[in-house]
Every structure is written in structure tokens, then in C-alpha cells.
Design a protein around this motif. Structure first.
Motif, short mmCIF file in Angstrom:
data_model
loop_
_atom_site.label_atom_id
_atom_site.label_comp_id
_atom_site.label_asym_id
_atom_site.label_seq_id
_atom_site.Cartn_x
_atom_site.Cartn_y
_atom_site.Cartn_z
N ALA A 58 1.30 -0.84 0.14
CA ALA A 58 -0.28 -0.05 0.00
C ALA A 58 1.44 0.94 -0.34
CB ALA A 58 -1.32 -0.07 1.28
N ALA A 59 2.05 1.01 1.08
CA ALA A 59 2.72 2.43 0.42
C ALA A 59 3.78 3.01 -0.56
CB ALA A 59 4.28 2.45 1.68
N LYS A 60 3.79 1.61 -1.15
CA LYS A 60 5.04 1.72 -2.52
C LYS A 60 3.75 2.01 -3.52
CE LYS A 60 6.84 -0.79 -5.61
NZ LYS A 60 8.19 -2.76 -5.92
N ALA A 61 2.44 1.34 -3.94
CA ALA A 61 1.04 1.90 -4.49
C ALA A 61 0.69 3.00 -4.29
CB ALA A 61 0.71 1.16 -4.79
N GLY A 62 0.71 3.22 -3.00
CA GLY A 62 -0.41 3.87 -2.71
C GLY A 62 -2.06 4.69 -3.30
N LYS A 63 -2.16 3.51 -2.82
CA LYS A 63 -3.49 2.87 -2.69
C LYS A 63 -4.62 1.97 -1.65
CE LYS A 63 -3.40 2.94 -7.65
NZ LYS A 63 -3.65 2.05 -8.68
N VAL A 64 -5.29 2.04 -1.30
CA VAL A 64 -6.14 1.19 -0.66
C VAL A 64 -6.19 -0.40 -0.98
CG1 VAL A 64 -7.68 0.16 1.11
CG2 VAL A 64 -7.01 3.09 0.49
N PRO A 65 -6.10 -1.20 -0.65
CA PRO A 65 -6.10 -2.84 -0.79
C PRO A 65 -6.79 -2.54 -1.08
CG PRO A 65 -3.97 -2.02 1.46
CD PRO A 65 -5.05 -1.16 1.60
N PHE A 66 -6.58 -4.04 -1.87
CA PHE A 66 -8.37 -4.29 -2.46
C PHE A 66 -9.16 -5.20 -1.33
CE2 PHE A 66 -11.35 -8.01 -4.40
CZ PHE A 66 -11.94 -6.89 -5.90
N MET A 67 -8.58 -6.04 -0.74
CA MET A 67 -9.76 -6.63 0.41
C MET A 67 -10.34 -4.94 1.11
SD MET A 67 -9.99 -9.35 -0.81
CE MET A 67 -10.86 -9.42 0.91
N VAL A 68 -9.03 -3.83 1.54
CA VAL A 68 -9.99 -3.45 3.20
C VAL A 68 -10.85 -2.54 1.82
CG1 VAL A 68 -8.92 -1.58 3.28
CG2 VAL A 68 -7.24 -2.95 3.86
N ARG A 69 -10.49 -2.69 0.50
CA ARG A 69 -11.78 -1.62 -0.02
C ARG A 69 -13.39 -3.02 0.10
NH1 ARG A 69 -10.70 -1.17 -5.36
NH2 ARG A 69 -8.86 -1.26 -4.88
N ARG A 98 -14.11 -5.30 1.92
CA ARG A 98 -14.83 -4.73 3.35
C ARG A 98 -15.79 -3.57 3.68
NH1 ARG A 98 -10.24 -8.08 4.54
NH2 ARG A 98 -9.59 -5.68 5.45
N ARG A 99 -14.90 -2.36 3.45
CA ARG A 99 -15.50 -0.91 3.23
C ARG A 99 -16.67 -0.96 2.46
NH1 ARG A 99 -11.64 3.38 0.79
NH2 ARG A 99 -12.40 2.70 -0.91
N ASP A 100 -16.42 -1.37 1.22
CA ASP A 100 -18.27 -0.93 0.43
C ASP A 100 -18.33 -2.13 0.33
OD1 ASP A 100 -16.18 1.90 -0.09
OD2 ASP A 100 -15.56 0.83 -1.57
N ARG A 101 -18.61 -3.00 0.96
CA ARG A 101 -19.80 -3.99 0.67
C ARG A 101 -21.00 -4.39 0.51
NH1 ARG A 101 -17.46 -4.08 5.53
NH2 ARG A 101 -19.01 -4.41 7.50
N THR A 102 -21.46 -2.89 1.62
CA THR A 102 -23.09 -2.25 1.54
C THR A 102 -23.29 -1.95 -0.13
OG1 THR A 102 -22.71 -1.92 3.71
CG2 THR A 102 -25.00 -1.55 2.80
N LEU A 103 -21.82 -0.65 -0.15
CA LEU A 103 -22.55 -0.46 -1.53
C LEU A 103 -22.83 -0.76 -2.90
CD1 LEU A 103 -20.55 3.00 -0.94
CD2 LEU A 103 -23.06 2.81 -0.86
N ILE A 104 -21.87 -2.78 -2.98
CA ILE A 104 -21.59 -3.40 -4.01
C ILE A 104 -23.24 -3.79 -3.87
CG2 ILE A 104 -20.42 -5.71 -4.81
CD1 ILE A 104 -17.60 -4.19 -3.54
N LEU A 105 -23.23 -4.22 -2.10
CA LEU A 105 -24.81 -5.50 -2.30
C LEU A 105 -26.45 -4.23 -3.04
CD1 LEU A 105 -24.45 -6.85 1.17
CD2 LEU A 105 -24.44 -7.71 -1.25
N MET A 106 -26.19 -2.99 -2.57
CA MET A 106 -26.78 -2.04 -3.46
C MET A 106 -27.01 -2.14 -4.95
SD MET A 106 -27.22 0.38 -0.88
CE MET A 106 -27.76 1.82 -1.64
#
Length: 350
Positions: free
Chosen positions: A38-49, A51-59
Motif C-alpha cells: 500500500a505504501a508503494k502503490a499509494g492505494k488502499v488494498p483491494f480487500m480493505v476496499r 470490506r469498506r464498500d460491501r454495502t454499496l456493492i450489495l446495493m
């Protein structure tokens, strides 16, 4: 009692000063806390995103499912454009695709040799150009007019009245125009009552393209007004105040502040409109087909319906629809490239 250096009157020593961490220490701590990837790419890891956006994905899953079923799965049926498709060679229409003979590009050759196809394409392009010139600027002008109204209640009422026809069906829209501009409409009856000869605009083939453009403006201009008003709401009032302090009048402020703020939205809607150039309408023209004749009302959508549904020539209709979709994709890409040349984002980034 003598005091040693650095001691208090009570004989105790003050606490040692806490040294602030150096930049190297802080960098080491940060490096330990942040995952290396994450520090190298400067992005949030896929699994973190995830888990964070699972509600929106289900919608969004039902919408994605409907999009796949009704918009992408039917694309597989375009294979019949290269066949002599016969739905009766098998027990159902899907398995009939595997039993229909292949004819290659014969349907496309037939299409380019058909004068009815070129007539429908000509009507489609003429109507698109007319609607682009007359229909597209009207929502912008109306949005600027509504935005200049000071009283919020008057603005809300005007916006609601203009947006209401967007919810009307084309059957109702054509009926309203028939009651106003038809041979037995209000205008014709009023002229006859005052000694003038009446007219029937609804059956005039020469003015049909202007009639359908007026219907489209009355029905869908309100939707465009809402889009442009939303863009105008994002414009900072400081820009208008600065322009007024520099001596700019109302027209100057509109030209140098308002229109540049609307330019990204205008470019986006223009790209989408150009991509939809060959789909000027279906139900609107089908309802008025008998009144003005096929020559004036035949567009590509009605031509595909007439050849495929009415005449049962499914392969030929699929070939026309496939060419229409391919040209639409090319128009979207070309218009989006033109938007990039103008410095706008368009539908997607460069």
C-alpha cells in the motif's frame, strides 16, 4: 542549604525533557504501520476496499444483474445477422440459432442495396441534426433563465412545471399536440371561428421533422434543465462578485463565468447525444406513422421494427441494428476525442 545545578528548591530534579523523534524515526514508524504494497502503490488494498464498500456493492448487484440480462446477454443474439435465421426450424427460438444456415455478410450486402434503408438513414440524420441545433441549446437557455430568478418559490414552481412533461408517455404527448395543432384542435377551430381557414399540422409531412422536434423539446427539456441547474449551483458566488467589482454586467458575467462553468457538462451531454444520433426515437414516430406517411416518419428504429417484427425478417433486422450500434460506438469515441481536444474530460479520461 546549597542547591545543585538544575535542582528545584525542594531538592528534587525536574523531569528530563522529552526529545522529539527525528525524521528518520518517524519514517521508520510509518513504514512499520503501513503495509509495504500500500505504501508503494499509494492505494488502499483491494480487500480493505471490498470490506469498506460491501454495502454499496450489495446495493448495486441487482442493477448489474438487470444490466447483464437485458443489455449484454442479448448481444449474443447478433449472430443471427450472419445467418438466414428461421425460428421454426427448432422447438424454440434459442436452439433455432444453432440450426439456421450461415450466409456470411449477405444480409449486410442486401442492406446497403436497399433504398428504403438509405431513406430511413437520411431521415434519422436530418432529425438528429435538427434536434441537436434546436433542442440542445433550449435547456441551457431555460436553466440560465430560471437561475436568474431571485425568489426561490417562483424558481421551484417554474422548474416543476417544466419538468412535469418528462413523465408523460409519448401517447399522451402526441394526444396533447393533436388537440392543439390537429385539424380539430384549438388553434384550427379558433381560426375557423374568426373566418380564417384552419390547418392540420399533425398531417403535414413537410413540417413533420419540426413537429417531432417541438414534441421532444416540450417533453424532455425539463430533464436537461435540472442537469444544468445542478451545475450552476456548484459555481462559487465569489466569481460573480469579483466580476461585478471589475465592472462586468449581467451578459459579461454569463459569458465569462456561467458558460465556462457549464462547459464540462455541455461537453459530456453533447458526447452522449452524438452517441445516440441514430436513435432519435421509436414510439414517437410509430404513433404518427399513419398520419404523415412512411416517407416522412421512417427512421432506423421503425425500419428495424418493420422489417424484423412485422415482416419476420429477423436476420436482416439484426444486421441493420448491428450496423447502427457500431456507428453509434464510433460516434461516441469520436465525440469524446473531440472533447479531449477541447480540454474537457468527456465520458472517460484520456
Amino acid at each position: 542549604m546549597s542547591l545543585t545545578a538544575g535542582s528545584r528548591p525542594d531538592g528534587t530534579r525536574p523531569p528530563a525533557a522529552v526529545e522529539e523523534p527525528t525524521a528518520a524515526v518517524a519514517a521508520a514508524v510509518t513504514k512499520e504501520r503501513v503495509p509495504p504494497k500500500a505504501a508503494k502503490a499509494g492505494k488502499v488494498p483491494f480487500m480493505v476496499r471490498l470490506r469498506r464498500d460491501r454495502t454499496l456493492i450489495l446495493m448495486t448487484l441487482p442493477v448489474i444483474l438487470l444490466l447483464l440480462v437485458f443489455n449484454y446477454v442479448p448481444l449474443l443474439g447478433n449472430v443471427v445477422a450472419f445467418q438466414e435465421y428461421d425460428p421454426y426450424v427448432s422447438s424454440n427460438g434459442v436452439t433455432a440459432i444453432f440450426h439456421s444456415p450461415w450466409v456470411g455478410v449477405e444480409q449486410f450486402s442486401r442492406m446497403f442495396d436497399d433504398p428504403l434503408f438509405w431513406g430511413a438513414a437520411k431521415n434519422t440524420l436530418v432529425l438528429f441534426a435538427l434536434q441537436l441545433v434546436l433542442f440542445f441549446p433550449i435547456p441551457i437557455a431555460l436553466a440560465l433563465l430560471i437561475n436568474s430568478v431571485i425568489r426561490p418559490r417562483v424558481r421551484a414552481v417554474a422548474q416543476a412545471i417544466m419538468y412535469l412533461p418528462h413523465f408523460f408517455s409519448w401517447v399522451l404527448v402526441v394526444t396533447v399536440f393533436q388537440q392543439i395543432f390537429g385539424g380539430a384542435g384549438i388553434i384550427a377551430q379558433t381560426l375557423e371561428d374568426h373566418g380564417w381557414s384552419g390547418f392540420d399540422l399533425m398531417t403535414n409531412a413537410g413540417l413533420f421533422k419540426y413537429l417531432v422536434t417541438a414534441q421532444a423539446v416540450w417533453k424532455d427539456a425539463g430533464w436537461g434543465i435540472i442537469v444544468f441547474l445542478a451545475a450552476l449551483a456548484a459555481v462559487s458566488t465569489d466569481l460573480y462578485e469579483a466580476a461585478a467589482m471589475d465592472g462586468a454586467g449581467r451578459w459579461r458575467r454569463m459569458w465569462h463565468v456561467t458558460l465556462p462553468a457549464l462547459r464540462p457538462v455541455i461537453a459530456l451531454l453533447l458526447v452522449l447525444r452524438v452517441g445516440d444520433a441514430l436513435s432519435v426515437g421509436f414510439e414517437q414516430f410509430l404513433l404518427q406513422r399513419d398520419a404523415v406517411g412512411v416517407g416522412a416518419s421512417e427512421v432506423l428504429d421503425t425500419y428495424v421494427w418493420n422489417m424484423g417484427i412485422q415482416n419476420g425478417d429477423f436476420s436482416y433486422a439484426a444486421a441493420v441494428g448491428l450496423v447502427k450500434g457500431a456507428i453509434g460506438v464510433c460516434l461516441v469515441l469520436g465525440a469524446n476525442k473531440f472533447a479531449h481536444l477541447l480540454g474537457e474530460q468527456g465520458v472517460y479520461h484520456k
